[in-house]
Design a protein around this motif. Structure first.
Motif, PDB file in Angstrom:
ATOM      1  N   ARG A  96       0.832  -1.204   0.000  1.00  0.00           N
ATOM      2  CA  ARG A  96       0.000   0.000   0.000  1.00  0.00           C
ATOM      3  C   ARG A  96       0.866   1.253   0.000  1.00  0.00           C
ATOM      4  N   LYS A  97       1.964   1.200   0.700  1.00  0.00           N
ATOM      5  CA  LYS A  97       2.868   2.351   0.712  1.00  0.00           C
ATOM      6  C   LYS A  97       3.438   2.611  -0.672  1.00  0.00           C
ATOM      7  N   LYS A  98       3.844   1.544  -1.361  1.00  0.00           N
ATOM      8  CA  LYS A  98       4.381   1.703  -2.712  1.00  0.00           C
ATOM      9  C   LYS A  98       3.325   2.269  -3.658  1.00  0.00           C
ATOM     10  N   VAL A  99       2.105   1.788  -3.529  1.00  0.00           N
ATOM     11  CA  VAL A  99       1.040   2.274  -4.411  1.00  0.00           C
ATOM     12  C   VAL A  99       0.778   3.753  -4.160  1.00  0.00           C
ATOM     13  N   HIS A 100       0.719   4.157  -2.903  1.00  0.00           N
ATOM     14  CA  HIS A 100       0.481   5.567  -2.592  1.00  0.00           C
ATOM     15  C   HIS A 100       1.610   6.441  -3.117  1.00  0.00           C
ATOM     16  N   GLU A 101       2.849   5.961  -2.991  1.00  0.00           N
ATOM     17  CA  GLU A 101       3.979   6.722  -3.522  1.00  0.00           C
ATOM     18  C   GLU A 101       3.914   6.812  -5.041  1.00  0.00           C
ATOM     19  N   ALA A 102       3.504   5.720  -5.685  1.00  0.00           N
ATOM     20  CA  ALA A 102       3.378   5.751  -7.143  1.00  0.00           C
ATOM     21  C   ALA A 102       2.328   6.757  -7.580  1.00  0.00           C
ATOM     22  N   VAL A 103       1.197   6.793  -6.886  1.00  0.00           N
ATOM     23  CA  VAL A 103       0.158   7.777  -7.203  1.00  0.00           C
ATOM     24  C   VAL A 103       0.705   9.190  -7.066  1.00  0.00           C
ATOM     25  N   ARG A 104       1.440   9.413  -5.996  1.00  0.00           N
ATOM     26  CA  ARG A 104       2.005  10.747  -5.775  1.00  0.00           C
ATOM     27  C   ARG A 104       2.981  11.124  -6.890  1.00  0.00           C
ATOM     28  N   CYS A 105       3.800  10.153  -7.310  1.00  0.00           N
ATOM     29  CA  CYS A 105       4.779  10.436  -8.370  1.00  0.00           C
ATOM     30  C   CYS A 105       4.094  10.782  -9.684  1.00  0.00           C
ATOM     31  N   PHE A 106       3.061  10.047 -10.046  1.00  0.00           N
ATOM     32  CA  PHE A 106       2.378  10.329 -11.315  1.00  0.00           C
ATOM     33  C   PHE A 106       1.690  11.693 -11.285  1.00  0.00           C
ATOM     34  N   PHE A 107       1.095  12.049 -10.157  1.00  0.00           N
ATOM     35  CA  PHE A 107       0.470  13.370 -10.069  1.00  0.00           C
ATOM     36  C   PHE A 107       1.517  14.484 -10.141  1.00  0.00           C
ATOM     37  N   ARG A 108       2.644  14.279  -9.448  1.00  0.00           N
ATOM     38  CA  ARG A 108       3.705  15.292  -9.493  1.00  0.00           C
ATOM     39  C   ARG A 108       4.294  15.396 -10.897  1.00  0.00           C
ATOM     40  N   ALA A 109       4.422  14.242 -11.560  1.00  0.00           N
ATOM     41  CA  ALA A 109       4.992  14.263 -12.914  1.00  0.00           C
ATOM     42  C   ALA A 109       4.094  15.028 -13.873  1.00  0.00           C
ATOM     43  N   SER A 110       2.784  14.898 -13.710  1.00  0.00           N
ATOM     44  CA  SER A 110       1.866  15.560 -14.645  1.00  0.00           C
ATOM     45  C   SER A 110       1.773  17.064 -14.413  1.00  0.00           C
ATOM     46  N   CYS A 111       2.149  17.505 -13.216  1.00  0.00           N
ATOM     47  CA  CYS A 111       1.990  18.919 -12.879  1.00  0.00           C
ATOM     48  C   CYS A 111       3.298  19.698 -12.948  1.00  0.00           C
ATOM     49  N   GLY A 112       4.397  19.031 -13.286  1.00  0.00           N
ATOM     50  CA  GLY A 112       5.674  19.721 -13.334  1.00  0.00           C
ATOM     51  C   GLY A 112       5.822  20.597 -14.560  1.00  0.00           C
ATOM     52  N   GLN A 113       6.824  21.459 -14.476  1.00  0.00           N
ATOM     53  CA  GLN A 113       7.084  22.364 -15.587  1.00  0.00           C
ATOM     54  C   GLN A 113       7.678  21.583 -16.767  1.00  0.00           C
ATOM     55  N   GLY A 114       7.090  21.764 -17.922  1.00  0.00           N
ATOM     56  CA  GLY A 114       7.549  21.061 -19.117  1.00  0.00           C
ATOM     57  C   GLY A 114       7.131  19.605 -19.173  1.00  0.00           C
ATOM     58  N   ALA A 115       6.141  19.233 -18.348  1.00  0.00           N
ATOM     59  CA  ALA A 115       5.727  17.835 -18.302  1.00  0.00           C
ATOM     60  C   ALA A 115       5.131  17.384 -19.624  1.00  0.00           C
ATOM     61  N   TYR A 116       4.354  18.264 -20.271  1.00  0.00           N
ATOM     62  CA  TYR A 116       3.665  17.880 -21.506  1.00  0.00           C
ATOM     63  C   TYR A 116       4.667  17.411 -22.555  1.00  0.00           C
TER      64      TYR A 116
END
Length: 1504
Positions: A921-941
């Motif tokens: 569960r910890k790994k899954v929560h961290e993965a969710v956080r990483c994907f959200f952060r990746a989509s919102c970063g500068q130059g992500a598109y």
């Protein structure tokens, strides 16, 4: 003192060779050879031996070994530098022990296919062997060597003088040197020769008569032959012979002519004796270099003398020895030595010495040493250095006190990582070490252990040895284990000999269990070692390539800086580097910044005060006091020395800024170089690439430690800036420029070291990487997946990257070469590999090393290295947090978004591989956080869109806006989480995608939906449907219901509703569906339709049954009639479909049907009496055909006879409570009969079958039988059936009667098994003492008869007569029970009605007595009533007369009298008949007399 110039590089995998054992047969019995060799013995084997032969132009290296512990075995390994190290070798088992010699050459004849090599060997028994060797893989273990490919020859067949002392061989010839100085040559190499033992002795005569083969003679020779060497020069094979007296002779082996005879004397050494000879290659100057090993009179002292031999070619070869002799003394034992191309290599037990004979004649000034792996292993395991374990104990206690409960695992992680380090880990040594802990495995079990398995096993051993949870105990346990391991490592890694390839100048080492090569040190290594060892480093600085503005002054400043950093390293010990390294790559909570802060604090003030308590508790008061004083003295000395050194450094540089300039130039020198070679080709996985990986990791370790030293030095500068008078600008420069620069250099070398030393993990059978690999992400056509090597300690992450590494065709072609690389080639190619790892291929512009990370991560993910990728990206993440000022990582091209995206993929993959639920569960929560952060970063598109082809996120999808792209990205993440059944994470991304739909539509123009490529309603409907699915998977039923009602797509909404109902039924979640938790506003009819549809298409035995859910659903909504309709439909299904099932299934179906009918009746009782009926055609069957996707189950309606008649007339059929109760009774009877294993013809309709009551009575189910009779029979039919039932019961009371259904011992054989539980029994009989259906005993039958007769005689007064008559008919001798007789007599006295009255009166009983011959009972009955009449008072005369007129059974009495007469006349029972007649006669006379008197009295009274 020799300068350190190189290091040993182990060949990974060379210590895990599996041996194919093949036995070599012999024609010479061991006993025979023993007798012959007793007179002419060979010298016994006294040491280990090994060597290497290079075969052919393709540079096949054939390595042979003979072990002292296994003297009769010869091991062979065939390797090629351009291939991976072979996993199998050949072990030839000979009958006798072998001489430490073997010669291998190519088989030039090639007479048979597959034979490619010839092997010459000699046993100590005197038998010489010649074997034809094929490819090693063609041999089978535990087999015999083919006799057709073997030639033997006993050298003792010709008597000679002296034992064998030296052996040499060449193609077709075996040369034997003996103790008496003689030399014998044997023609030995042709398999078809006969005989194979022709010999020639090399003699000093000049006549030439004895130079022909086959001629034997004895000749006076020099001292004992010490060594023989055969070497070829210009097509001539020369035999070099070294004798014990120092004489050197050279023979032409073909013509048997002696070319040289010279006695070598060493003028500077007295008492030296020559023992070994080595011959170098001839160079272009016609000079042959010779090296002679001499033993001296001094203990443990040997020397090597080198001489040059000049030769000229003409009609014959002329040899002359140069007068100059160079001597090289050596302390300690010399294991092996090789001279080649004016280079002398001497292998000792502690180092490899190198001497360049071309450059100087003074060998002591040109000596270079190459460090052996023994030193490196000891350094890695904190072994062999004073206080190495102690500094780990104390510094770790000071540094990681904040870890509290994680101290022990942190220390264990340090040792475990170093123990499994490539080059340190050795399978044999580890197994022998673990066996000391009484842990044993079979070979197959141990070989199957992966890296993770080994870690678990080793940690379990340490945990079992740890006494208490404090650092000292765990350190002691690890020190003990590592000490044992190092002992076994040294035992199994003893050096045997050198491997030298003169064509490439490659130098290697053959050990007992492994093979390794040597490399030159890097420039920085030479510089550091030069400063640390010699103190000046002048020579190494010149060759280092480090450019400084002012070479002289800046060089001195740099030397002082390096000396200061070296002092800091010595003060902290080796533990500081180990702990700092572990903090960077481990998952523990302590950070590297905390480690550095604690280390600097230790440098300034010593160890923490908490350590003093540890000293006292663990060392005792006296030792702790001594330790305290020693530490205090050492700390003061270090502080003073460092202060003086820093002052001297600043004074020498004149300004602090210049010191920092030198340090900055030095740091730039530490940065991994970006090579200019264009990498054209791809490197195959081979021994050469493995050497490259190991060398890179060794250099990365040195670079990392050197950079850390500078970091600590600068930190010490800052902390002591007031004492050294450093300017504030210099301090700011350190903090803002140099330290960030150091952090980046540390990260780069850390990544290189991490990739080169971290063992790969074995992939799961079905994991993220395998699916990612199926997408052919960045695949190479020639890439091979070594799945069997993944998960082993020797196969590191860098080995996975190697096939993607390109090499320069111009300068570094040796990577694909068949030859081993030279020490210099290893060093030069290493920078290409480092540059490729950090910067990529030449020509690809990268802003920083972090631009390269995604490419490496993709390669590792493709091979299932998820944990390694997570650690690698964690290193990058940790470094980025430190880069608060440095601009090297602050890019705007989305690199960090790519890292986060890949980290999310990695975490997602790891969550699928054997983790505990909490960790998952910890790994899954961290993965969710990483994907959200990746989509919102500068130059992500832009960044993630470019990565889409490599990660599989809908390749080729192009979006016109960032909002639309983010929507697509969230949907990709949602589908990815769904693919691995991680519904919680998928649900979060579905909600995020819904929000992103709204965000995309907020553009407010007509083209908003064009950016989405489909209507917004369709997207929302699909997303809400996915949310419904995810919440349903999580058992969040209310959230799933909310997703249904929120879905704007009506079709999708009803599909989801149908799915919800199906899932709730499958999971048995009736509470969520039926108790109002889900309101189903506006959807109730759909729910009912779906349940009906499902119920009609489900088996009647399905659990839970949809009809029951419909009943509960309607009951909760107060729709009583609807509930009754559905549950009645369920009972009808049971009635019609369960008839052909097995007995137990029929029983369960009947039970369910009873429950259903009972529930339907109860529901209708809640309805007004006027509406307490149901219409099954409306409520029960109207929804059967609403879903055309499935055909409804065929249903045969077997309703009651009346209902069928109504339906035949076209009228509507209704079912009320009365009809349901009737069905309930019939079903109850059927259930009870089924329990008793009685097959009934009852179908549950409203007609009572005639045999049902009989079967109920037969099984003693009297209550149910009477209940059915009372329900279905009226009037005379009821009386008739009651009589029939009581007749059957009465017969059961007479088991021995003529008409009884049971006879004798058969009474107890007609019981039946128990089939119903207590709560399933509907009709409870008071006579059943248990819930079994066993037949009642006779006593119980009498009791039942009495009870039921008393109960039902009111309905039919004649029942006692029927019972009595049945009893008398069944058993004429039976005595009627008293209760039955009383039932006839009743409570009336004779004065009331006499013997007449109801149907069951005394007169009827009297008639039965008479009719069935019971004359005594009949007479007694008459007498009883006559006496009763006579006992009336005279006042009751009228009553007596009245009774007399109606009760007296004249006919019956007359019949009784006649029967008595008949018996008396027949002579039967004369006495009894006479007695009865007298009694009867007397009673009748008295009665008549009394009646006469009463008549007179009555007349008299009337007249009065």
């Amino acid at each position: 003192m020799a300068l350190l110039a190189g290091m040993e590089v182990p060949l990974i995998g060379s210590n895990d060779v599996k041996w194919i054992e093949v036995s070599v047969p012999s024609l010479y019995p061991a006993a025979a050879t023993a007798v012959v060799s007793s007179s002419y013995p060979c010298a016994p084997l006294t040491k280990d031996a090994a060597s290497c032969y290079i075969i052919g132009d393709y540079s096949h290296y054939i390595i042979w070994r003979i072990h002292e512990s296994l003297p009769n075995a010869l091991e062979l390994i065939e390797i090629s530098a351009c291939k991976e190290f072979p996993r199998i070798g050949l072990r030839l088992i000979f009958p006798d022990a072998l001489w430490p010699f073997a010669f291998i050459c190519k088989d030039e004849v090639k007479s048979t296919a597959g034979n490619s090599y010839l092997l010459y060997a000699l046993a100590v028994s005197g038998v010489a062997y010649l074997l034809k060797l094929r490819n090693i893989s063609t041999y089978i273990s535990c087999s015999f060597f083919p006799r057709s490919e073997l030639v033997e020859f006993n050298i003792h067949t010709h008597p000679q003088v002296g034992a064998v002392t030296a052996i040499a061989a060449t193609v077709g010839c075996l040369v034997i040197g003996r103790h008496d100085g003689s030399i014998s040559c044997y023609r030995f190499g042709e398999f078809d020769q006969s005989p194979p033992d022709i010999m020639h002795e090399l003699r000093d005569d000049v006549g030439g008569a004895g130079r022909f083969w086959g001629l034997m003679a004895r000749v006076k020779s020099a001292g004992a032959v010490q060594d023989l060497i055969i070497s070829e020069f210009h097509g001539k094979k020369l035999l070099f012979v070294l004798h014990a007296d120092g004489s050197l002779r050279v023979w032409d082996l073909l013509s048997h002519v002696r070319l040289l005879n010279h006695t070598i004397t060493i003028p500077t050494v007295t008492g030296a004796s020559a023992t070994k000879l080595r011959v170098g290659d001839a160079d272009n100057t016609s000079v042959i270099s010779l090296a002679i090993l001499c033993s001296t009179m001094e203990l443990d002292t040997q020397l090597v003398a080198t001489v040059n031999l000049r030769f000229t070619l003409g009609e014959k070869i002329n040899l002359s020895l140069e007068p100059s002799i160079t001597t090289i003394p050596s302390e300690g034992q010399i294991i092996d030595f090789v001279i080649s191309s004016k280079k002398l290599w001497i292998l000792k037990d502690d180092a490899l010495m190198f001497y360049d004979l071309f450059r100087t004649s003074d060998s002591t000034e040109e000596a270079y040493s190459y460090g052996l792996q023994d030193t490196f292993v000891a350094d890695q395991l904190f072994h062999g250095v004073e206080h190495s374990s102690d500094d780990l104990i104390w510094s770790s206690h000071s540094l990681i006190s904040s870890l509290k409960g994680q101290v022990v695992p942190f220390i264990s992680s340090i040792f475990l990582r170093r123990l499994l380090y490539p080059g340190v880990h050795q399978t044999v040594a580890l197994r022998e070490t673990i066996q000391e802990y009484n842990k044993h495995w079979t070979d197959s079990e141990f070989q199957s252990l992966t890296v993770d398995d080994l870690k678990k096993e080793i940690l379990s051993l340490i945990e079992s040895e740890t006494v208490a949870e404090y650092p000292l105990s765990v350190i002691y346990c690890w020190k003990k284990l590592c000490s044992r391991y190092f002992h076994y490592w040294c035992k199994n890694s003893r050096p045997y000999g050198l491997l030298v390839d003169s064509s490439t100048n490659a130098v290697g080492l053959i050990r007992k269990n492994s093979i390794s090569m040597f490399r030159h040190l890097e420039d920085i290594e030479l510089l550091i070692n030069g400063v640390g060892e010699s103190g000046s480093g002048e020579h190494d600085f010149v060759h280092s390539g480090l450019n400084l503005p002012d070479d002289n002054l800046d060089r001195e400043v740099l030397f002082e800086v390096l000396r200061c950093s070296s002092s800091i390293r010595r003060q902290l010990g080796k533990a500081a580097v180990a702990i700092f390294y572990e903090s960077l790559i481990s998952t523990f909570t302590i950070s590297s910044e905390e480690i550095v802060t604690c280390l600097l604090k230790i440098l300034e003030t010593g160890y923490s005060s908490s350590l003093k308590a540890v000293h006292v508790s663990q060392l005792g008061a006296d030792r702790s006091w001594g330790k305290k004083l020693a530490d205090h003295k050492n700390q003061r000395q270090f502080s003073i020395d460092m202060l003086l050194s820093l002052h001297a450094l600043c004074n020498k540089a004149t300004t602090g800024g210049r010191v920092l300039d030198v340090i900055e130039n030095y740091l730039k020198f530490l940065v991994p170089r970006k090579t200019m070679d264009r990498l054209h080709s791809e490197a195959a996985f081979s021994i050469n690439t493995l050497i490259l990986v190991q060398a890179t990791s060794q250099v990365a370790k040195v670079m990392f430690e050197s950079t850390l030293d500078i970091l600590l030095l600068l930190g010490y500068f800052v902390n002591t800036s007031g004492q050294v008078l450093m300017a504030h600008s210099d301090i700011s420069r350190i903090q803002l420029e140099l330290i960030p620069m150091i952090h980046e250099i540390l990260a780069e070398w850390l990544i290189l070291h991490f990739l080169g030393t971290t063992p790969s993990e074995s992939p799961a059978l079905e994991d993220f990487s395998s699916r990612l690999s199926s997408l052919h992400i960045g695949s190479h056509n020639d890439t091979k997946l070594w799945s069997e090597m993944l998960g082993t300690c020797d196969y590191t992450l860098a080995c996975i990257l190697i096939p993607n590494f390109g090499s320069s065709l111009e300068e570094h072609s040796y990577i694909s070469s068949r030859c081993f690389p030279s020490p210099e080639n290893i060093r030069s190619s290493m920078w290409n590999f480092c540059s490729w790892i950090i910067w990529g291929r030449t020509g690809e512009e990268k802003s920083s090393m972090f631009s390269r990370i995604p490419e490496l991560v993709i390669i590792l993910l493709r091979h299932g290295q998820c944990e390694a990728v997570e650690n690698l990206l964690a290193i990058i993440d940790s470094h980025s947090r430190k880069e608060k000022i440095s601009q090297s990582v602050q890019t705007t091209d989305g690199e960090w978004c790519m890292h986060l995206h890949l980290l999310g993929c990695c975490l997602l993959a790891r969550a699928q591989i054997g983790l505990q639920e909490t960790s998952k569960r910890k790994k899954v929560h961290e993965a969710v956080r990483c994907f959200f952060r990746a989509s919102c970063g500068q130059g992500a598109y832009q960044a993630l869109h470019s990565l889409s082809l490599q990660t599989g996120s809908s390749p080729g999808y192009s979006c016109n806006s960032a909002a639309a792209w983010k929507l697509h990205y969230y949907q990709w993440a949602m589908l990815t989480f769904e693919q691995y059944n991680l519904s919680e994470g998928a649900c979060q991304f579905a909600f995020a995608a819904l929000e992103q739909v709204d965000e995309a539509l907020r553009l407010g123009n007509d083209t908003a939906e064009d950016h989405l490529f489909e209507p917004a309603t369709a997207i929302r409907g699909r997303l809400w449907a996915n949310i419904f699915k995810f919440t349903l998977d999580l058992n969040h039923y209310y959230d799933a219901y909310c997703a249904i009602i929120s879905n704007p797509d009506e079709e999708s909404k009803y599909v989801c509703l149908r799915r919800l109902i199906i899932v709730l039924c499958e999971r048995g979640a009736s509470k969520a569906l039926c108790d109002g938790q889900l309101p189903f506003i506006g959807l109730a009819e759909k729910v009912k339709q779906e349940l009906v549809w499902k119920g009609e298409r489900s088996d009647y035995a399905s659990n839970p049954n949809p009809y029951k859910w419909l009943y509960a659903f309607e009951m909760h909504r107060n729709n009583w009639r609807g509930a009754a309709s559905y549950i009645y439909r369920y009972s009808e299904r049971l009635r019609s479909e369960a008839t052909s099932k097995a007995h137990q299934q029929i029983l369960m179906a009947l039970q369910e049907r009873l429950n259903g009918l009972s529930a339907a009746i109860n529901a209708l009782h809640l309805v007004n009496i006027a509406y307490s009926w149901i219409d099954p055609q409306i409520d029960g069957f109207s929804c059967m055909d609403e879903h055309p996707s499935k055909k409804p189950r065929k249903f045969v309606n077997e309703s009651s006879v009346e209902s069928n008649e109504f339906q035949a007339q076209g009228l509507q059929y209704y079912i009320n409570i009365e009809k349901m109760e009737t069905e309930f009774l019939l079903t109850s009877a059927q259930y009870l009969l089924c329990q008793a294993n009685m097959k009934s013809t009852c179908t549950g309709n409203e007609v009572l079958p005639s045999d049902v009551v009989d079967m109920l009575v037969q099984t003693d189910l009297y209550d149910m039988a009477f209940t059915l009779l009372l329900k279905f029979r009226k009037g005379s039919a009821l009386k008739r059936d009651l009589e029939r039932v009581f007749v059957a019961i009465s017969k059961k009371c007479c088991p021995n009667g003529l008409g009884s259904p049971y006879t004798g011992n058969d009474i107890g054989k007609h019981g039946f098994l128990l089939t119903a539980s207590e709560d399933e029994t509907f009709i409870h009989s008071p006579h059943l003492t248990s819930h079994s259906t066993h037949q009642l005993s006779v006593n119980c039958q009498w009791e039942a008869l009495e009870d039921y007769l008393e109960k039902y005689k009111k309905l039919h007064p004649r029942l006692p007569v029927v019972v009595a008559e049945t009893l008398l008919q069944t058993d004429p001798q039976i005595e009627l029970p008293l209760w039955l007789v009383h039932m006839f007599k009743g409570s009336r006295k004779a004065a009331s009605w006499g013997m007449t009255g109801q149907e069951a009166d005394p007169a009827s009983l009297f008639q039965l007595y008479v009719g069935y011959g019971r004359y005594a009972e009949a007479t007694n009955l008459v007498l009883e009533f006559i006496e009763s009449l006579a006992s009336l008072r005279p006042a009751d005369i009228i009553k007596r007369k009245k009774i007399f007129s109606i009760w007296f059974p004249y006919t019956a009495i007359e019949s009784l009298w006649c029967h008595l007469e008949e018996l008396s006349n027949a002579g039967q029972m004369n006495d009894q008949c006479d007695k009865l007649k007298k009694l009867l006669h007397g009673a009748l006379l008295n009665h008549l007399t009394l009646m006469k008197m009463d008549s007179h009295d009555a007349l008299s009274s009337a007249l009065c």
